[in-house]
Design a protein around this motif. Structure first.
Motif, PDB file in Angstrom:
ATOM      1  N   GLU A  17       1.136  -1.207  -0.015  1.00  8.29           N
ATOM      2  CA  GLU A  17      -0.171  -0.436  -0.095  1.00  8.29           C
ATOM      3  C   GLU A  17       1.219   1.106   0.104  1.00  8.29           C
ATOM      4  N   ALA A  18       2.313   1.201   0.990  1.00  8.97           N
ATOM      5  CA  ALA A  18       3.050   2.517   0.793  1.00  8.97           C
ATOM      6  C   ALA A  18       3.209   2.808  -0.404  1.00  8.97           C
TER       7      ALA A  18
ATOM      8  N   PHE B  34      13.925  -7.653  -0.013  1.00 11.02           N
ATOM      9  CA  PHE B  34      14.570  -6.300   0.991  1.00 11.02           C
ATOM     10  C   PHE B  34      15.168  -5.333  -0.057  1.00 11.02           C
ATOM     11  N   THR B  35      15.561  -4.958  -1.368  1.00 12.91           N
ATOM     12  CA  THR B  35      15.842  -3.476  -1.948  1.00 12.91           C
ATOM     13  C   THR B  35      14.713  -3.474  -2.377  1.00 12.91           C
ATOM     14  N   PRO B  36      13.441  -3.702  -2.687  1.00 14.26           N
ATOM     15  CA  PRO B  36      12.222  -2.974  -2.861  1.00 14.26           C
ATOM     16  C   PRO B  36      11.188  -2.257  -1.700  1.00 14.26           C
ATOM     17  N   ALA B  37      11.870  -3.608  -0.729  1.00 14.21           N
ATOM     18  CA  ALA B  37      11.332  -3.254   0.724  1.00 14.21           C
ATOM     19  C   ALA B  37      12.420  -1.687   1.594  1.00 14.21           C
ATOM     20  N   MET B  38      13.717  -1.423   1.542  1.00 12.66           N
ATOM     21  CA  MET B  38      14.250  -0.620   1.707  1.00 12.66           C
ATOM     22  C   MET B  38      13.883   0.751   1.329  1.00 12.66           C
ATOM     23  N   ASN B  39      13.855   0.638  -0.240  1.00  6.57           N
ATOM     24  CA  ASN B  39      13.155   1.324  -1.255  1.00  6.57           C
ATOM     25  C   ASN B  39      11.897   2.292  -0.710  1.00  6.57           C
ATOM     26  N   ILE B  40      11.052   1.217  -0.648  1.00  7.79           N
ATOM     27  CA  ILE B  40       9.696   2.032   0.241  1.00  7.79           C
ATOM     28  C   ILE B  40       9.889   2.809   1.782  1.00  7.79           C
TER      29      ILE B  40
ATOM     30  N   HIS C 124       6.470  -3.401  17.945  1.00  7.51           N
ATOM     31  CA  HIS C 124       7.285  -2.701  16.459  1.00  7.51           C
ATOM     32  C   HIS C 124       7.594  -1.859  16.554  1.00  7.51           C
ATOM     33  N   SER C 125       8.098  -0.235  17.692  1.00 10.78           N
ATOM     34  CA  SER C 125       9.173   0.602  16.603  1.00 10.78           C
ATOM     35  C   SER C 125      10.757  -0.017  16.721  1.00 10.78           C
ATOM     36  N   ASP C 126      10.961  -1.004  18.034  1.00  8.39           N
ATOM     37  CA  ASP C 126      11.818  -1.356  18.068  1.00  8.39           C
ATOM     38  C   ASP C 126      12.955  -2.548  16.055  1.00  8.39           C
ATOM     39  N   ILE C 127      11.069  -3.244  16.188  1.00 13.87           N
ATOM     40  CA  ILE C 127      11.011  -3.944  15.136  1.00 13.87           C
ATOM     41  C   ILE C 127      11.495  -3.143  13.737  1.00 13.87           C
ATOM     42  N   ILE C 128      10.929  -1.928  13.391  1.00  7.84           N
ATOM     43  CA  ILE C 128      11.050  -1.498  12.542  1.00  7.84           C
ATOM     44  C   ILE C 128      12.819  -0.711  12.377  1.00  7.84           C
ATOM     45  N   GLU C 129      12.502   0.048  13.703  1.00 12.40           N
ATOM     46  CA  GLU C 129      14.576   0.410  13.741  1.00 12.40           C
ATOM     47  C   GLU C 129      15.656  -0.438  13.144  1.00 12.40           C
ATOM     48  N   ASN C 130      15.224  -1.507  13.928  1.00 15.12           N
ATOM     49  CA  ASN C 130      16.538  -2.728  14.126  1.00 15.12           C
ATOM     50  C   ASN C 130      16.162  -2.943  11.631  1.00 15.12           C
ATOM     51  N   PHE C 131      15.649  -3.610  11.358  1.00 17.67           N
ATOM     52  CA  PHE C 131      14.861  -3.497   9.951  1.00 17.67           C
ATOM     53  C   PHE C 131      15.633  -2.452   9.033  1.00 17.67           C
ATOM     54  N   CYS C 132      15.065  -1.586   8.911  1.00 12.85           N
ATOM     55  CA  CYS C 132      15.548  -0.868   7.818  1.00 12.85           C
ATOM     56  C   CYS C 132      16.240   0.747   8.677  1.00 12.85           C
TER      57      CYS C 132
END
Length: 155
Positions: free
Chosen positions: A73-74, A102-108, A123-131
């Motif tokens: 959706e983003a 990974f690459t398309p997710a990071m581009n978003i 969730h905030s911690d997971i998001i920050e750790n991922f990207c």
């Protein structure tokens, strides 16, 4: 007046759609807020919405705060050519539920036009750790007061 629109895949039976409609229906009594949704797939809503529901095809004319809830959706939101402030309210962590490239997710996620909102501290911690990008705020189950606070702080 603050315009807020959710960009979601559908409004069918799901926890996400239930809380979205429940919280957006509360805005009916507040003349300072105008809420609506843009959906990708037409489906009978889980509960009756008391606000405007549009197909995603009409998002080009939208002006306000547009909030998506998944990476897909983003991506649709970022590809739309409108004058809106774009948010990703990660309802479920996409990469934990299914595999993502990974690459398309990071581009978003790294797109400067996109502000990320988390559903909880974990969730905030997971998001920050991922990207390696911190969410701008935490909103529990589409809570309209918390959402307004995050949007107002973002201005």
């Amino acid at each position: 007046m603050t315009n807020i629109a959710a960009v979601i895949n559908d409004m069918g039976p799901s926890q996400k759609a239930f809380y979205l409609i429940k919280e957006f229906n509360k805005a009916l009594g507040d003349i300072r807020i105008s809420v609506s949704t843009f959906f990708n797939m037409a489906m009978a809503p889980v509960i009756r919405p008391l606000f405007c529901c549009n197909n995603i095809a009409f998002i080009a004319n939208y002006h306000g705060h547009a909030i998506s809830t998944t990476l897909t959706e983003a991506d649709m939101l970022l590809k739309s050519n409108n004058n809106s402030t774009k948010y990703l309210y990660l309802w479920d962590i996409d990469w934990l539920a299914q595999s993502v490239h990974f690459t398309p997710a990071m581009n978003i996620l790294w797109d400067d036009r996109l502000n990320i909102i988390a559903r909880s501290k974990s969730h905030s911690d997971i998001i920050e750790n991922f990207c390696n990008k911190s969410p701008i705020g935490i909103v529990d189950n589409w809570n309209l007061d918390q959402l307004m606070e995050v949007i107002d702080d973002d201005r």
